[in-house]
Scaffold this motif. Structure first.
Motif, PDB file in Angstrom:
ATOM      1  N   ASN A  42       0.859  -1.191   0.000  1.00 15.31           N
ATOM      2  CA  ASN A  42       0.000   0.000   0.000  1.00 15.31           C
ATOM      3  C   ASN A  42       0.899   1.247   0.000  1.00 15.31           C
ATOM      4  N   TYR A  43       1.480   1.542  -1.146  1.00 10.00           N
ATOM      5  CA  TYR A  43       2.455   2.624  -1.249  1.00 10.00           C
ATOM      6  C   TYR A  43       1.804   4.003  -1.146  1.00 10.00           C
ATOM      7  N   LYS A  44       0.540   4.090  -1.450  1.00 13.48           N
ATOM      8  CA  LYS A  44      -0.186   5.354  -1.284  1.00 13.48           C
ATOM      9  C   LYS A  44      -0.192   5.744   0.198  1.00 13.48           C
ATOM     10  N   ALA A  53       7.798  17.622   3.951  1.00  8.17           N
ATOM     11  CA  ALA A  53       9.088  17.984   3.354  1.00  8.17           C
ATOM     12  C   ALA A  53       9.737  16.791   2.661  1.00  8.17           C
ATOM     13  N   GLN A  54       9.627  15.611   3.248  1.00  3.49           N
ATOM     14  CA  GLN A  54      10.206  14.418   2.652  1.00  3.49           C
ATOM     15  C   GLN A  54       9.331  13.870   1.523  1.00  3.49           C
ATOM     16  N   ALA A  55       8.025  13.974   1.668  1.00  2.00           N
ATOM     17  CA  ALA A  55       7.097  13.419   0.672  1.00  2.00           C
ATOM     18  C   ALA A  55       7.243  14.106  -0.680  1.00  2.00           C
ATOM     19  N   LYS A  56       7.649  15.371  -0.670  1.00  2.00           N
ATOM     20  CA  LYS A  56       7.814  16.102  -1.931  1.00  2.00           C
ATOM     21  C   LYS A  56       8.844  15.452  -2.840  1.00  2.00           C
ATOM     22  N   GLU A  57       9.805  14.762  -2.257  1.00  2.00           N
ATOM     23  CA  GLU A  57      10.884  14.162  -3.030  1.00  2.00           C
ATOM     24  C   GLU A  57      10.621  12.704  -3.398  1.00  2.00           C
ATOM     25  N   LEU A  58       9.429  12.190  -3.085  1.00  2.00           N
ATOM     26  CA  LEU A  58       9.101  10.787  -3.317  1.00  2.00           C
ATOM     27  C   LEU A  58       7.892  10.641  -4.236  1.00  2.00           C
ATOM     28  N   ILE A  60       4.855   7.325  -5.451  1.00  2.00           N
ATOM     29  CA  ILE A  60       4.396   5.957  -5.245  1.00  2.00           C
ATOM     30  C   ILE A  60       5.256   5.004  -6.081  1.00  2.00           C
ATOM     31  N   LYS A  61       5.575   5.395  -7.294  1.00  2.00           N
ATOM     32  CA  LYS A  61       6.410   4.557  -8.159  1.00  2.00           C
ATOM     33  C   LYS A  61       7.792   4.337  -7.540  1.00  2.00           C
ATOM     34  N   ALA A  62       8.398   5.383  -7.002  1.00  2.00           N
ATOM     35  CA  ALA A  62       9.719   5.243  -6.374  1.00  2.00           C
ATOM     36  C   ALA A  62       9.651   4.302  -5.170  1.00  2.00           C
ATOM     37  N   LEU A  63       8.605   4.400  -4.368  1.00  2.00           N
ATOM     38  CA  LEU A  63       8.447   3.498  -3.224  1.00  2.00           C
ATOM     39  C   LEU A  63       8.247   2.063  -3.697  1.00  2.00           C
ATOM     40  N   ARG A  64       7.409   1.889  -4.699  1.00  2.00           N
ATOM     41  CA  ARG A  64       7.162   0.548  -5.247  1.00  2.00           C
ATOM     42  C   ARG A  64       8.462  -0.046  -5.799  1.00  2.00           C
ATOM     43  N   ASP A  65       9.206   0.741  -6.559  1.00  2.00           N
ATOM     44  CA  ASP A  65      10.459   0.255  -7.144  1.00  2.00           C
ATOM     45  C   ASP A  65      11.483  -0.120  -6.073  1.00  2.00           C
ATOM     46  N   SER A  66      11.542   0.663  -4.993  1.00  2.00           N
ATOM     47  CA  SER A  66      12.536   0.377  -3.946  1.00  2.00           C
ATOM     48  C   SER A  66      12.218  -0.901  -3.172  1.00  2.00           C
ATOM     49  N   ALA A  67      10.959  -1.317  -3.193  1.00  2.00           N
ATOM     50  CA  ALA A  67      10.556  -2.515  -2.459  1.00  2.00           C
ATOM     51  C   ALA A  67      10.291  -3.702  -3.382  1.00  2.00           C
ATOM     52  N   ALA A  68      10.613  -3.556  -4.652  1.00  2.00           N
ATOM     53  CA  ALA A  68      10.345  -4.633  -5.619  1.00  2.00           C
ATOM     54  C   ALA A  68      11.011  -5.936  -5.165  1.00  2.00           C
TER      55      ALA A  68
END
Length: 153
Positions: A42-44, A53-58, A60-68
Motif C-alpha cells: 500500500n504505497y499510497k 518535506a520528505q514526501a515532496k521528493e518521493l 508511489i512509483k519510487a516506493l514501489r520500485d525500492s521494495a520490488a
C-alpha cells in the motif's frame, strides 16, 4: 487474522483502521502501520505518512520500485519514545529477497503536525544486512517452525 506488524493483535484491531484513515495516535502505531502497508504493498499510505518535506521528493512509483521483490516478514519494536510533537522508534524488520533473508535495524524519527504523526528520517543501526539462520533456530519467516523444517526444507 493476526496483524502483519507482529503486535499479536488481530489486523482489524490493530493496523487496518490506521491504513484506512491515517489515524495513528503515536509513533509506534505509525511505524507498525507503515510496516503493514509495506507487506500489503500500500504505497499510497506509505507516501501519505511521510512528513510533507520528505514526501515532496518521493512518489508511489519510487516506493514501489525500492521494495520490488521484497517480502516483509517480521517487525520487532526495540524501543519507542515520544514527546508532544516528536518521537522515535527503534526496530528490526526481517525481510526476504531472492531466497535470502535480511534484517533492517533502524532508528526512525517522527514529528507531529496538525494533530498527525509523520515519518521523517531513519538512521540505520548495527543489525542490518543478510542473515544466515542456523538450521535449529526459529525460521525468519515467522512460521514458528525451526528453519530446517520450514524455509530450508
Amino acid at each position: 487474522m493476526l496483524c502483519y506488524c507482529c503486535s499479536k493483535l488481530e489486523f482489524a484491531e490493530c493496523c487496518q483502521g490506521h491504513l484506512a484513515n491515517l489515524s495513528a495516535s503515536n509513533p509506534e502505531q505509525l511505524m507498525r502501520s507503515r510496516f503493514s502497508a509495506y507487506v500489503l504493498e500500500n504505497y499510497k499510505y506509505i507516501l501519505a505518512t511521510y512528513a510533507p518535506a520528505q514526501a515532496k521528493e518521493l512518489s508511489i512509483k519510487a516506493l514501489r520500485d525500492s521494495a520490488a521483490n521484497t517480502r516483509w516478514l517480521q517487525l520487532e519494536i526495540l524501543k519507542s519514545s515520544e514527546t508532544s510533537d516528536e518521537g522515535s522508534v527503534e526496530f528490526v524488520a526481517t525481510y526476504h529477497v531472492d531466497n535470502e533473508f535480511f534484517e533492517m535495524h533502524e532508528l526512525s524519527s517522527f514529528i507531529k503536525e496538525d494533530g498527525r504523526w509523520f515519518y521523517t528520517t531513519g538512521e540505520m543501526k548495527d543489525r542490518c544486512g543478510q542473515i544466515f539462520p542456523n538450521r535449529n533456530e526459529s525460521c525468519p519467516c515467522g512460521s514458528g517452525k525451526k528453519y530446517k523444517k520450514c524455509c530450508r526444507a
